[in-house]
Design an enzyme around this catalytic site. Structure first.
Site, PDB file in Angstrom:
ATOM      1  CD  GLU A  69       3.520  -0.312   7.247  1.00  0.00           C
ATOM      2  OE1 GLU A  69       2.939   0.646   6.692  1.00  0.00           O
ATOM      3  OE2 GLU A  69       2.920  -1.149   7.967  1.00  0.00           O
ATOM      4  CG  HIS A 124       3.732   4.783   5.112  1.00  0.00           C
ATOM      5  ND1 HIS A 124       2.722   5.373   5.844  1.00  0.00           N
ATOM      6  CD2 HIS A 124       3.330   3.511   4.903  1.00  0.00           C
ATOM      7  CE1 HIS A 124       1.771   4.476   6.077  1.00  0.00           C
ATOM      8  NE2 HIS A 124       2.104   3.339   5.521  1.00  0.00           N
ATOM      9  CG  HIS A 169      -0.291   0.062   2.550  1.00  0.00           C
ATOM     10  ND1 HIS A 169      -0.113  -1.060   3.342  1.00  0.00           N
ATOM     11  CD2 HIS A 169       0.244   1.088   3.261  1.00  0.00           C
ATOM     12  CE1 HIS A 169       0.495  -0.709   4.468  1.00  0.00           C
ATOM     13  NE2 HIS A 169       0.737   0.588   4.445  1.00  0.00           N
TER      14      HIS A 169
END
Lengths: 141, 141
Positions: B130, B81, B8
């Site tokens: 991440e 992010h 994502h």
């Protein structure tokens, strides 16, 4: 209009050469495409494949590059835009304009060889958004 | 380590409620998941599906939210992010540390219910990154 594929995340960099080494050696990218200049957009471009999408590395090309200001503010680079695919670029332009979103200029050829436009981040929840017509097999870059 | 799926893009927003309306009505998202609080990370979360990936909307939860500063600087929200999947979170942590990248804290449960960690943007070409362990079918959120 339906939300299309997340074609790529645009990541600005002061050096595509260094970013290629980073994505290869640190991120473990296995497919990194050949970099090329896109003078009409004032950027040098390099696509890095993930299994389901791509990172589009963009480096300023020339002093009047539209991303020169971004790099001045973010000397190490950073996330620049998100690109979604649509089946018909002109229908998409009408759609966004009908929603009151500011489409930045006329559709033009983008890094994948199909028509693209950008939509102003202030109308997109702070996200600079690129809309691109889905490449057709055998035609796309 | 191999570069994994782009799970994502994290997009910060001052209001998930308003962002849901935006992704539904302007972006044409057809699948928008139920929002939920993630108190351990100080954010409210909502996943918006694209055909090949997801947008993770994150809204500050509480005054000490780690994204409060981001929203203060970007009142309309913006790209926060990028999240990539790995098969083994502990192996990934050792890999990044071995490359000299600053892993921010120990692996902890993330928004998809699997272990995650963040890597400092200064070691990631300016991109807050991440890393999450791939959800297993039937186990993931």
């Amino acid at each position: 209009m339906k939300l299309g594929r997340l074609n790529h995340v645009g990541v600005a960099t002061p050096s595509i050469e260094k970013s290629i080494a980073f994505y290869r050696d640190v991120m473990g990218a296995e497919v990194i495409r050949e970099p090329f200049d896109l003078p009409a957009q004032g950027v040098k471009v390099c696509f890095v494949d993930t299994p389901n999408s791509q990172i589009e590395l963009i480096e300023p090309l020339g002093e009047s590059s539209p991303i020169a200001g971004f790099i001045a503010k973010n000397p190490e680079g950073g996330q620049h835009h998100i690109c979604y695919e649509v089946p018909d670029i002109h229908a998409a332009k009408s759609w966004f304009e009908g929603k009151g979103a500011r489409v930045l200029g006329e559709p033009r050829i983008g890094a994948h060889g199909t028509l693209i436009f950008f939509v102003h981040p202030r109308d997109m929840g702070g996200v600079l958004t690129e809309i691109m017509e889905t490449p057709r097999p055998g035609v796309s870059h």
